[in-house]
Enzyme design. Sequence first.
Site, short mmCIF file in Angstrom:
data_model
loop_
_atom_site.label_atom_id
_atom_site.label_comp_id
_atom_site.label_asym_id
_atom_site.label_seq_id
_atom_site.Cartn_x
_atom_site.Cartn_y
_atom_site.Cartn_z
NE ARG A 19 87.95 10.96 37.92
CZ ARG A 19 88.05 10.77 36.61
NH1 ARG A 19 88.67 9.72 36.12
NH2 ARG A 19 87.52 11.64 35.78
CE LYS B 46 86.20 17.87 43.01
NZ LYS B 46 86.57 18.29 41.66
CG ASP C 295 75.20 39.35 58.82
OD1 ASP C 295 76.29 38.80 58.58
OD2 ASP C 295 75.07 40.58 58.99
CE1 TYR D 65 71.33 46.99 53.39
CE2 TYR D 65 71.84 44.66 53.09
CZ TYR D 65 71.93 45.82 53.82
OH TYR D 65 72.64 45.82 55.00
NE ARG E 281 89.33 20.75 34.93
CZ ARG E 281 88.41 20.22 35.74
NH1 ARG E 281 87.39 20.97 36.15
NH2 ARG E 281 88.49 18.97 36.12
CG HIS F 236 87.09 15.29 34.61
ND1 HIS F 236 86.52 14.37 35.46
CD2 HIS F 236 86.43 16.45 34.81
CE1 HIS F 236 85.55 14.96 36.16
NE2 HIS F 236 85.47 16.22 35.76
CB CYS G 298 71.30 40.66 54.02
SG CYS G 298 69.79 41.55 53.58
#
Length: 377
Positions: free
Chosen positions: A222, A40, A315, A266, A134, A166, A313
């Site tokens: 699993r 997944k 990028d 920054y 869950r 699970h 940052c």
Amino acid sequence: MTSTGPARAEIVVDLAAIRHNVRRLREIVGPDVAMMTVVKADGYGHGMVPVARAAREAGADWLGVATLDEALALRAAGDEGRLLCWLAVPGEDYDLAVAADIDLTAYSVEELDEIVEAGPRPRVQLKLDTGLGRGGASRADWPQLFSRTADLERQGRLDITGIWSHLAASDEPAHPANDAQERAFLEAVDLAATLGVDPGLRHLANSAAAVLRPSSRFDLVRCGIASYGLDPAPGFTHDLDLVPAMSVRARLVMSKAIVAGDGVSYGHTWVAERDTSVGIVPAGYAEGIPRAAGNAASVRVGDTWRPIRGRVCMDQFVVDLDGELPPAGTEVVLFGSGLHGEPTAQDWAVAADTINYEIVTRVGGRLTRRYVDEATS
């Protein structure tokens, strides 16, 4: 992404490592337990289709995915083996999935009824909530779910291929939830049989439980994160002989000298205490580099670990080069297998106060992905 030149930064996935890990996990759990490789979330960031093929080559009996889109994409790519999907929403279109011979998961009577309307004799597994809180049927709903399942099986409208749950704390072997959930799971399987449901494959164990808790292996395990070579329970596992399959690499954009008192990135969260030099690495949080890794994680530049300085940052980020000025284009390894002295995804997880799952699944964005076949297979 389509590249217009040399890769600024890239994900490199070693498919031989995937095959090695699947084979190694099978050795650990033994020949009498079926192996599911969970692919997944785009193969935990490694690329779902290539990883699935490698896992099948290594003997994975099943593949596991969360969404119907993922399952159908595997079928479209040519996978024909047993395939379980487990996360749907009300109103999901099950017709294509049933036609594609995908095993579907029902959490409730309502979901079960939706699935059986999608085609003749769909293959269905029942997921139970044994304590994770869950997805899955709650204990109070087990009798109704099992009774309805038995009725539909007698009518020839579906085939039940498994009952599963699970674990909430398998990466903490001593956590009391593990014993409690295993007991609850066995109670559920007994109740199902009493109400006329053959459970088919019983499965509870994820990667950590498959390795650390033999009693939870039942008929199938699993294996997700361990299939990618990452430790499913850091601090509790030893000598698993798994090989991390992913590395993330970049090339320095530039290096330059700075003087004591200069701030970096920054907010100037890091200020040089002495004259030094810094390098610019062209990847940032748009590529999934955790912003929390600023002033915490390290990378390998050439042969030396270099700490990130200042905030990550969008990028790019900055590393301290300790006065050296390597040329633009010098290789930077953000993380890899650790076999060659580089940081690992686990190192980054510790630096960013998260888990290795998040590190590998979040990287992407503008990174290119390249496949190799190099690890011991």
